[in-house]
Write an enzyme that holds these catalytic residues in place. Structure first.
Site, PDB file in Angstrom:
ATOM      1  N   SER A  25       0.808  -1.147   0.068  1.00  0.00           N
ATOM      2  CA  SER A  25       0.021  -0.053   0.142  1.00  0.00           C
ATOM      3  C   SER A  25       0.980   1.475   0.013  1.00  0.00           C
ATOM      4  O   SER A  25       0.249   2.307  -0.365  1.00  0.00           O
ATOM      5  CB  SER A  25      -1.081  -0.122   1.281  1.00  0.00           C
ATOM      6  OG  SER A  25       0.020   0.079   2.459  1.00  0.00           O
ATOM      7  N   TYR A  56      -4.170   0.513   3.824  1.00  0.00           N
ATOM      8  CA  TYR A  56      -4.982  -0.492   3.821  1.00  0.00           C
ATOM      9  C   TYR A  56      -5.555  -1.127   4.919  1.00  0.00           C
ATOM     10  O   TYR A  56      -6.708  -1.535   5.344  1.00  0.00           O
ATOM     11  CB  TYR A  56      -4.274  -1.784   3.108  1.00  0.00           C
ATOM     12  CG  TYR A  56      -3.939  -1.837   1.591  1.00  0.00           C
ATOM     13  CD1 TYR A  56      -4.381  -0.652   0.941  1.00  0.00           C
ATOM     14  CD2 TYR A  56      -3.234  -2.861   1.130  1.00  0.00           C
ATOM     15  CE1 TYR A  56      -4.216  -0.715  -0.709  1.00  0.00           C
ATOM     16  CE2 TYR A  56      -3.062  -2.881  -0.489  1.00  0.00           C
ATOM     17  CZ  TYR A  56      -3.751  -1.768  -1.199  1.00  0.00           C
ATOM     18  OH  TYR A  56      -3.631  -1.962  -2.468  1.00  0.00           O
ATOM     19  N   CYS A  88       2.974  -7.149   1.772  1.00  0.00           N
ATOM     20  CA  CYS A  88       1.955  -6.410   2.587  1.00  0.00           C
ATOM     21  C   CYS A  88       1.129  -7.605   3.447  1.00  0.00           C
ATOM     22  O   CYS A  88       0.353  -8.314   2.668  1.00  0.00           O
ATOM     23  CB  CYS A  88       1.117  -5.656   1.711  1.00  0.00           C
ATOM     24  SG  CYS A  88      -0.370  -4.800   2.696  1.00  0.00           S
ATOM     25  N   CYS A 202       3.739  -6.392   9.978  1.00  0.00           N
ATOM     26  CA  CYS A 202       3.460  -5.417   9.064  1.00  0.00           C
ATOM     27  C   CYS A 202       4.663  -4.865   8.193  1.00  0.00           C
ATOM     28  O   CYS A 202       5.766  -4.607   9.240  1.00  0.00           O
ATOM     29  CB  CYS A 202       2.719  -4.041   9.506  1.00  0.00           C
ATOM     30  SG  CYS A 202       2.703  -2.564   8.561  1.00  0.00           S
ATOM     31  N   HIS A 204       5.797  -2.174   6.828  1.00  0.00           N
ATOM     32  CA  HIS A 204       6.170  -1.105   7.349  1.00  0.00           C
ATOM     33  C   HIS A 204       7.258  -0.921   8.631  1.00  0.00           C
ATOM     34  O   HIS A 204       8.066  -0.145   8.640  1.00  0.00           O
ATOM     35  CB  HIS A 204       5.226   0.131   7.720  1.00  0.00           C
ATOM     36  CG  HIS A 204       4.504   0.560   6.374  1.00  0.00           C
ATOM     37  ND1 HIS A 204       3.622  -0.146   5.820  1.00  0.00           N
ATOM     38  CD2 HIS A 204       4.707   1.669   5.910  1.00  0.00           C
ATOM     39  CE1 HIS A 204       3.180   0.498   4.655  1.00  0.00           C
ATOM     40  NE2 HIS A 204       3.812   1.776   4.742  1.00  0.00           N
TER      41      HIS A 204
HETATM   42  N1  DGL Z   1       2.542  -2.542   4.998  1.00  0.00           N
HETATM   43  C1  DGL Z   1       1.272  -2.946   5.118  1.00  0.00           C
HETATM   44  C2  DGL Z   1       0.999  -4.506   5.699  1.00  0.00           C
HETATM   45  O1  DGL Z   1       2.247  -5.166   5.869  1.00  0.00           O
HETATM   46  C3  DGL Z   1       0.112  -2.101   5.701  1.00  0.00           C
HETATM   47  C4  DGL Z   1      -0.016  -0.942   5.695  1.00  0.00           C
HETATM   48  C5  DGL Z   1      -1.118  -0.200   5.653  1.00  0.00           C
HETATM   49  O2  DGL Z   1      -1.982  -0.274   6.533  1.00  0.00           O
HETATM   50  O3  DGL Z   1      -1.611   0.113   4.507  1.00  0.00           O
HETATM   51  O4  DGL Z   1       0.359  -4.950   6.352  1.00  0.00           O
END
Ligand code: DGL
Length: 285
Positions: A25, A56, A88, A202, A204
């Site tokens: 995302s 997301y 993701c 996640c 991120h």
């Molecule tokens: N990087 C995404 C994950 O691994 C999520 C980030 C979002 O909430 O967009 O879940």
């Protein structure tokens, strides 16, 4: 599923290097790219951030299902990658099965690393730090039931931490007080067993690993899926007979469905993650 070269011409020329399309995302999937770039030298990455639909983690399941399937069908058609990595957890825990059915190429998903954390915990208590959506998914419940039945699993969902990681990659400082507050539940008094592993569920969050480490009140091990995904990518290339040539000067692409990030700090962060030759494009859909 077998992996085969579909069209070298569309993919950047008949001699274009093995190419993986990495999708998230936002910038989170770049943490997975870091592992792929270091473990599969010579690979070409086309990274797509669906930032027009970011985040997301706060979107409905029905919105995400149709958005992700539509966007990825178009991107695979356009780029003809050799492999797709859904970098993701929020997307993978929802649409991985649909994508594997629909797309004619190997699809590697990133899901929370509950299994390795549960297998190696010494205390019998693990944490899961992910988006609010991922911590509540049926897929996550199933992972916990299958692999962590013997553990206490403390789940913390945070959309704020996703934003903090996005800002950090654009060069903004991280507020340690906020990080401490987000982590507090893992270290609260009165837990029957002390958490010794925290799963970064996640993509991120590994971007903030150093800051998380320094904000934790005691040592814990942070577990993410980056290296496991990179291993899987390498072995799929090998199985398909696609050899990686580390001496090849590869041009990577980073594409945004919304506005591109184009500031100097972002370029510095990309270099630190292992991207040395990259073209950035925005508003691609
Ligand atoms: N990087 C995404 C994950 O691994 C999520 C980030 C979002 O909430 O967009 O879940």
């Amino acid at each position: 599923m077998s992996l085969s070269r579909m069209s070298g011409a569309i993919n950047g020329g008949p001699q274009s290097p093995p190419t993986v399309l990495v999708f998230d995302s936002g910038v989170g999937g770049l943490s997975v790219c870091q592992s792929i770039l270091s473990m599969c030298p010579g690979v070409r990455i086309i990274y797509v951030a669906d930032n027009a639909s970011f985040p997301y983690g706060t979107r409905s399941e029905s919105y995400l299902r149709s958005r992700i399937v539509n966007v990825l069908s178009g991107l695979c058609e356009q780029h003809q990658p050799d492999m797709l990595v859904i970098a993701c957890n929020t997307a993978s825990t929802l649409v991985l099965a649909d994508l594997r059915q629909l797309l004619c190429l190997p699809v590697v998903g990133v899901v929370p690393a509950i299994k390795p954390a549960a297998e190696t915990t010494q205390t019998g208590a693990i944490g899961l730090l992910a988006t609010s959506a991922t911590v509540q998914r049926d897929y996550t419940d199933q992972l916990v039931a299958d692999f962590a039945g013997h553990c206490d699993v403390i789940r913390v969902g945070s959309s704020r931490l996703v934003e903090i990681a996005e800002h950090y990659l654009r060069g903004h400082p991280v507020n340690e007080g906020e990080l401490k507050a987000i982590l507090a539940d893992f270290f609260r008094e009165g837990l029957a067993r002390k958490v010794d592993k925290i799963v970064l569920g996640c993509t991120h969050f590994p971007l903030l690993k150093q800051q998380l480490e320094s904000c934790a009140p005691r040592h814990v091990e942070w577990v993410d899926s980056g290296n496991a995904i990179a291993n899987r990518v390498c072995s799929l290339f090998k199985e398909a007979g696609l050899s990686l040539d580390a001496s090849h000067k590869v041009l990577h692409r980073i594409r945004f469905t919304g506005e591109a990030i184009a500031n100097k700090q972002f370029h510095c962060q990309l270099a630190l993650l292992g991207f040395d030759n990259v073209k950035i494009e925005g508003v691609i859909i």
